[in-house]
Design an enzyme around this catalytic site. Structure first.
Site, PDB file in Angstrom:
ATOM      1  N   ARG A  27       0.841  -1.200   0.000  1.00 50.22           N
ATOM      2  CA  ARG A  27       0.000   0.000   0.000  1.00 50.22           C
ATOM      3  C   ARG A  27       0.878   1.253   0.000  1.00 50.22           C
ATOM      4  O   ARG A  27       0.610   2.212  -0.721  1.00 50.22           O
ATOM      5  CB  ARG A  27      -0.911   0.023   1.234  1.00 50.22           C
ATOM      6  N   ASP A 316      -5.727 -14.177   8.703  1.00 45.29           N
ATOM      7  CA  ASP A 316      -4.374 -14.733   8.535  1.00 45.29           C
ATOM      8  C   ASP A 316      -3.840 -15.284   9.854  1.00 45.29           C
ATOM      9  O   ASP A 316      -3.327 -16.400   9.920  1.00 45.29           O
ATOM     10  CB  ASP A 316      -3.412 -13.674   7.979  1.00 45.29           C
ATOM     11  N   ARG A 391       2.067 -19.009   4.662  1.00 40.16           N
ATOM     12  CA  ARG A 391       1.530 -19.087   6.026  1.00 40.16           C
ATOM     13  C   ARG A 391       1.370 -20.531   6.495  1.00 40.16           C
ATOM     14  O   ARG A 391       1.493 -20.817   7.683  1.00 40.16           O
ATOM     15  CB  ARG A 391       0.218 -18.309   6.139  1.00 40.16           C
TER      16      ARG A 391
END
Length: 432
Positions: A27, A316, A391
């Site tokens: 971002r 997450d 992950r």
């Protein structure tokens, strides 16, 4: 295929300085590129997803200087919409945090009309983008699907987005709304965004709004159901932007401490803008001892108990709870996590499958997972498939806190967000 076997770890102890957050890094780079002025972005994450964004920005004519260690990037903003030569193609790997925001930003009106193609790895072509494209088309954007309807690759013409009333489905991913919000202020008119359904992962929208504000743009919203954004604005560089440590990455170290020791992570704290900092509160509810500082979180082990909880707000970090559950007393149920299914892989099926290899009793629902604990000496050794999902590789490293070793297949997939994860995990693993 490469594999890594982790021997049983008797205790966890140490301090971890977190790498920059993936979602904040990408971002920050995009906002800095669109802004007026030059921005020094510090504590940038050095990982695959960030490289895809940087390569795309370079191809779009953005000048930047990256430090030798890749954690500081000085970006010369272009002060408006991107300009490029017609026929450009951008390959974005499996980086959702690059694909979604760029898809929206590239619709902004350029000086001369050009087309760009956004594509990526095979898995990226299976990750839905229809809700974002539908919303952008309502504002006048020109986007075509090149292969399967609703999925990348996309062909985009920079004919502009023109504001007005836009409806967007919020039920699958907050990244679609983030992409629309970040592009909207540079559009040709004011935009009113209405959310259809329940907005998932709200804390990620808080990150977006906070960062837009840092770059000079305020967004009004009404209980996350309606957002109002003025058009014909500019982002203004804050000159420097410090990327917080990655709160999702912190979850593995904090969980390890809750199971078997004590860890302090630095780079995030009680004032972090990331929702995944709340992972530490979940550990506290399970019984761990948690201490908060301005720029650190410390967790110490205690007897853990299972929980039954809606974790839609921390999808997450919730994956890490699925592993922690094996070490708790009583069953754990993680609810409202359908969006695990549209991530790097279908994480619900993947986690259930790999937990069963270890001997765990698991129930996989459409949008929940129920996990029974395992005694430390009842874990089976398993080779854990990682599905090219960073992950999953990091989560299952925690299995080494049982009495058995665990083998992680393709450990290098952590390069997506945390290339040095296993060496950092080793530093806090003690075996005496």
């Amino acid at each position: 295929m490469e594999k890594l076997t982790l021997s049983p770890i008797s205790r966890i102890d140490g301090e971890i300085n977190l790498p920059g957050s993936k979602s904040l890094s990408n971002r920050a780079l995009l906002l800095a590129a669109l802004a007026k002025g030059t921005t020094q972005v510090t504590n940038l994450l050095d990982s695959d997803d960030i490289r895809y964004m940087l390569n795309a920005l370079k191809a779009l004519g953005v000048n930047y200087q990256l430090s030798d260690d890749k954690t500081v990037c000085v970006v010369e903003g272009i002060g408006g919409a991107f300009q490029w030569q017609n026929g450009l193609s951008l390959f974005l790997g499996n980086a959702g945090t690059a694909m979604r925001p760029l898809a929206a930003a590239l619709c902004l009106k350029g000086d001369t009309e050009s087309e760009v193609i956004l594509t990526g790895e095979p898995r990226m072509k299976e990750r839905p983008i229809k809700h974002l494209v539908d919303a952008l088309r309502q504002t006048g954007a020109n986007i075509q699907y090149l292969e399967n309807e609703g999925y990348p690759p996309l062909a985009i013409r920079n004919q502009g987005i023109f504001g007005g009333k836009v409806q967007i489905d919020g039920s699958i991913s907050s990244q679609f709304l983030t992409a629309l919000l970040m592009a909207a202020p540079l559009g040709e008119g004011d935009m009113e965004i209405e959310i259809l359904g329940e907005l998932v992962s709200k804390p990620y929208i808080d990150i977006t709004l906070a960062m837009m504000k840092d770059f000079g743009i305020n967004v009004e919203h009404y209980n996350y159901q309606r957002f109002l954004i003025k058009g014909k604005q500019y982002y203004i560089s804050p000159q420097t932007y410090l990327v917080e440590g990655d709160a999702s990455s912190a979850s593995y170290f904090l969980a390890a401490a809750a199971i078997k020791g004590k860890v302090k992570v630095t780079g995030i704290g009680r004032n972090s803008i990331q929702g995944d900092r709340l992972f530490a509160d979940v550990l506290a509810q399970m019984g761990a001892k948690v201490t908060w500082g301005e720029d650190f979180i410390q967790v110490e082990k205690s007897e853990l108990k299972g929980i039954d909880m809606d974790m839609n707000h921390i999808p997450d970090a919730a994956m890490t709870i699925a592993i922690t559950a094996l070490f708790a007393q009583g069953e754990t149920v993680i609810r409202n996590i359908y969006n695990w299914r549209v991530k790097e892989t279908d994480r619900l099926t993947a986690i259930a499958t790999e937990l069963r290899k270890l001997g765990a009793e698991v129930e996989e629902g459409e949008d929940f997972i129920r996990i029974q604990p395992l005694a430390l000496d009842k874990f089976k050794h398993a080779e854990i498939a990682t599905y090219n999902d960073h992950r999953i590789a990091m989560c299952f490293s925690l299995i080494a806190l049982s009495d058995t070793s665990v083998t992680i297949l393709d450990p290098a997939c952590t390069a997506k967000t945390f290339p040095t994860y296993f060496s950092e995990f080793e530093k806090i693993s003690k075996n005496q």
